[in-house]
Scaffold this motif. Structure first.
Motif, PDB file in Angstrom:
ATOM      1  N   LEU A   1     -10.250   1.870   3.548  1.00 30.05           N
ATOM      2  CA  LEU A   1      -8.877   1.159   3.797  1.00 30.05           C
ATOM      3  C   LEU A   1      -9.462   0.217   5.121  1.00 30.05           C
ATOM      4  O   LEU A   1      -9.352   1.037   6.286  1.00 30.05           O
ATOM      5  CB  LEU A   1      -7.139   2.065   3.744  1.00 30.05           C
TER       6      LEU A   1
ATOM      7  N   VAL B   1       1.268   5.445   4.708  1.00 33.21           N
ATOM      8  CA  VAL B   1      -0.350   5.068   4.807  1.00 33.21           C
ATOM      9  C   VAL B   1      -0.980   5.903   5.623  1.00 33.21           C
ATOM     10  O   VAL B   1      -2.116   6.653   5.212  1.00 33.21           O
ATOM     11  CB  VAL B   1      -0.885   3.634   5.237  1.00 33.21           C
TER      12      VAL B   1
ATOM     13  N   VAL C   1       0.545  -1.380  -0.098  1.00 33.77           N
ATOM     14  CA  VAL C   1       0.031  -0.123   0.470  1.00 33.77           C
ATOM     15  C   VAL C   1       0.714   0.971   0.136  1.00 33.77           C
ATOM     16  O   VAL C   1       0.465   2.455  -0.782  1.00 33.77           O
ATOM     17  CB  VAL C   1      -0.538  -0.102   1.149  1.00 33.77           C
TER      18      VAL C   1
END
Length: 306
Positions: free
Chosen positions: A146, A176, A129
């Motif tokens: 997510l 992230v 990711v």
């Protein structure tokens, strides 16, 4: 319409059950599985993902292999150790091939081409990711939610200080968290240890069919290894961490969420990989509790459909 879902896995026993649930639920459309390193090397996680999809008759779901190492580790930091589980799940070798395209490239291209958002569920290290975000920061705009299995709230209790998915690649995890996803849900150990499966519950899965029987075997293996840990205190039960992310997608009321701020200890700090989770306000929704009985009911119902 079914919700379009991509699972990003370091497939061992709990990721395997997550794949089964995602494939079984009519509410979800499992678009693909992207394999990442973590508990096992990426070649094994891709292989295991395909073995599970073969088992449940879903060879139509493609598997893409991605990152095999952290994205930007500091010099001199030892490589994380993998799981004590065997690298290969005890299932027949897969019949389908890994897709030729790299998982990170596929994620970025799929996001660019998406006419409607999809849900991404990372249940391993966050290396894939993070690499997709680094390749194209607009990647986040294609993700409606997510759902990350990772982190730990409790400090100094029976849970480990560092959860492995975050701990394997802390720099990726922080990238992230900072990327600006519209909705980011973190499912930490504090929630997954509330949704344990007991030995008695596991036994009820075996008569439900081949997939459910295999899942029961995986849970039995987990119980044997987890019962000696402080959080289980000898109890014949174990968490199935990654499966809770899929259960949440099917029924969000299974978990209790709290807004939170989350920061990851990075660099060469002795606390590398820890998550500082401050509940009450923030951009991340963190699961602080889970309903164990309802979770198992959903797992049982789902596996019975395979």
């Amino acid at each position: 319409m079914a919700r379009r879902v991509v699972l990003d896995c370091d497939t061992g026993t709990d990721d395997a059950i997550a794949i089964m649930l995602a494939a079984a639920r009519p509410e979800l459309d499992l678009v693909a599985v992207t394999a990442v390193w973590g508990n096992h090397a990426v070649e094994h996680t891709a292989d295991n993902s395909r073995r599970v999809l073969d088992l449940i008759g879903r060879t139509d779901v493609p598997v893409y292999a991605g990152r095999g190492a952290p994205v930007d580790p500091p010099p001199g930091v030892p490589a994380p150790r993998g799981s004590a589980e065997p690298d290969t799940l005890p299932l027949p070798p897969p019949t389908q091939q890994v897709e030729a395209q790299d998982a990170v490239e596929w994620l970025v291209e799929t996001a660019r081409a998406a006419t409607e958002p999809f849900t991404l569920v990372p249940t391993g290290s966050l290396s894939n990711v993070a690499a997709a975000i680094a390749a194209d920061p607009s990647f986040v705009e294609a993700i409606d939610e997510l759902v990350v299995m990772g982190g730990v709230i409790e400090r100094g209790g029976s849970l480990p200080d560092v959860e492995t998915n975050v701990g394997y690649d802390p720099e990726a995890a922080q990238l992230v968290l900072d990327a600006g996803f519209e909705r980011l849900v973190l499912v930490p150990l504090d929630a997954t240890y509330r949704a344990i499966v007991t030995s008695e519950q596991r036994a009820t899965l075996r008569p439900l069919g081949r997939a459910a029987s295999v899942a029961a075997g995986f849970i039995e293996q987990r119980i044997a290894s987890y019962r000696t840990l402080p959080a289980m205190n000898g109890r014949a039960a174990a968490p199935v961490h990654d499966a809770l992310t899929i259960a949440y997608l099917v029924d969000p009321t299974l978990v209790t969420l709290s807004a939170a701020t989350v920061r990851v200890h990075t660099g060469d700090s002795p606390t590398r990989g820890r998550t500082d989770i401050t509940l009450g306000t923030g951009e991340v929704q963190v699961a602080v509790d889970a309903d164990a009985d309802r979770f198992f009911d959903l797992v049982r119902e789902s596996l019975a459909q395979l």
